[in-house]
Scaffold this motif. Structure first.
Motif, PDB file in Angstrom:
ATOM      1  N   THR A   1      -2.276   3.744  -3.775  1.00 10.95           N
ATOM      2  CA  THR A   1      -2.158   2.649  -4.728  1.00 10.95           C
ATOM      3  C   THR A   1      -2.035   1.351  -3.940  1.00 10.95           C
ATOM      4  O   THR A   1      -1.278   1.274  -2.974  1.00 10.95           O
ATOM      5  N   VAL A   2      -2.791   0.332  -4.365  1.00 12.54           N
ATOM      6  CA  VAL A   2      -2.717  -0.984  -3.732  1.00 12.54           C
ATOM      7  C   VAL A   2      -2.238  -1.982  -4.782  1.00 12.54           C
ATOM      8  O   VAL A   2      -2.807  -2.080  -5.865  1.00 12.54           O
ATOM      9  N   ILE A   3      -1.170  -2.701  -4.442  1.00 12.94           N
ATOM     10  CA  ILE A   3      -0.612  -3.723  -5.312  1.00 12.94           C
ATOM     11  C   ILE A   3      -0.610  -5.036  -4.541  1.00 12.94           C
ATOM     12  O   ILE A   3      -0.177  -5.079  -3.383  1.00 12.94           O
ATOM     13  N   VAL A   4      -1.088  -6.091  -5.169  1.00 12.56           N
ATOM     14  CA  VAL A   4      -1.062  -7.411  -4.536  1.00 12.56           C
ATOM     15  C   VAL A   4       0.331  -7.991  -4.765  1.00 12.56           C
ATOM     16  O   VAL A   4       0.707  -8.318  -5.883  1.00 12.56           O
TER      17      VAL A   4
ATOM     18  N   LYS B   1     -12.487  -7.251  -1.903  1.00  8.60           N
ATOM     19  CA  LYS B   1     -12.431  -6.030  -2.715  1.00  8.60           C
ATOM     20  C   LYS B   1     -11.354  -6.189  -3.786  1.00  8.60           C
ATOM     21  O   LYS B   1     -10.388  -6.921  -3.608  1.00  8.60           O
ATOM     22  N   THR B   2     -11.519  -5.443  -4.870  1.00 10.27           N
ATOM     23  CA  THR B   2     -10.446  -5.381  -5.859  1.00 10.27           C
ATOM     24  C   THR B   2      -9.397  -4.414  -5.315  1.00 10.27           C
ATOM     25  O   THR B   2      -9.699  -3.608  -4.429  1.00 10.27           O
ATOM     26  N   PRO B   3      -8.163  -4.447  -5.812  1.00  8.80           N
ATOM     27  CA  PRO B   3      -7.165  -3.479  -5.353  1.00  8.80           C
ATOM     28  C   PRO B   3      -7.628  -2.027  -5.546  1.00  8.80           C
ATOM     29  O   PRO B   3      -7.380  -1.171  -4.690  1.00  8.80           O
TER      30      PRO B   3
ATOM     31  N   ILE C   1       0.862  -1.178   0.000  1.00 10.72           N
ATOM     32  CA  ILE C   1       0.000   0.000   0.000  1.00 10.72           C
ATOM     33  C   ILE C   1       0.897   1.225   0.000  1.00 10.72           C
ATOM     34  O   ILE C   1       1.704   1.414   0.915  1.00 10.72           O
ATOM     35  N   ALA C   2       0.766   2.016  -1.062  1.00  8.47           N
ATOM     36  CA  ALA C   2       1.598   3.211  -1.211  1.00  8.47           C
ATOM     37  C   ALA C   2       0.714   4.449  -1.153  1.00  8.47           C
ATOM     38  O   ALA C   2      -0.260   4.556  -1.893  1.00  8.47           O
TER      39      ALA C   2
END
Length: 190
Positions: free
Chosen positions: A101-104, A78-80, A45-46
């Motif tokens: 921004t969320v990156i898996v 939830k989706t990113p 999580i940025a």
């Protein structure tokens, strides 16, 4: 007695026709679905221009993540992009124009379960598009006692339900409908 006899034959005829009728094939939705965050996934999580709020953390077994200032945030399901929007709104009182921004980083929750009369029942990671035939192969194939035409896929998504599948239809030359598995699906081979 004529009316009773006619009624009897009518009911018997309907029962026989119903018993001989093949079960209608269920239409399976094989469209691509957006990735949904699951329990045990690891997220990056940025928060732009705020290194103190940016972090890498796992989704807990209860489906939540813990973030500074905003506390507990539900992430599973939830989706990113949806999670980034939720975090953006949660940070608004504390950060001027937050950009999140969320990156898996790690996909750990995406599994299918194969049980019943297969050589190696268990949970299998779902990497990319995996068909029902591929999942059965991963589980080592059928045992000698398997009823391969009585397979049921139990789907746990929002539509849920059970999808009956006949193995003989899947491998027939005219091409039965392919069943693409989704995270959380359970394949039962009686």
């Amino acid at each position: 007695m004529g009316k009773t006899s006619a009624g009897f034959w009518t009911v018997l005829g309907v029962m026989l026709l119903g018993g001989c009728a093949h079960q209608p094939q269920v239409k399976v939705d094989n469209t691509e679905q957006p990735y949904r965050i699951g329990r045990e996934d690891v997220l990056d999580i940025a928060v732009w221009r705020d290194a103190e709020l940016s972090r890498t953390l796992p989704v807990r077994p209860d489906g939540y993540i813990s973030m500074p200032m905003v506390g507990e945030v539900h992430a599973a399901g939830k989706t990113p992009t949806e999670l980034a929007d939720s975090l953006k709104q949660a940070f608004q009182p504390y950060v001027q124009e937050p950009r999140v921004t969320v990156i898996v980083r790690e996909v750990n929750s995406s599994r299918v379960f194969v049980t019943g009369e297969v050589a190696h029942p268990g949970a299998y990671p779902l990497r990319g598009r995996v068909s029902l035939l591929q999942a059965i192969a991963l589980a080592g194939g059928f045992t000698d006692f398997a009823n391969s035409d009585g397979i049921v896929v139990i789907r746990t998504d929002s539509k849920g339900g059970q999808i009956p599948v006949r193995y003989s239809d899947l491998i027939s030359p005219d091409g039965g409908q392919e069943v693409i598995l989704r995270p959380g699906d359970t394949v039962v081979v009686p």
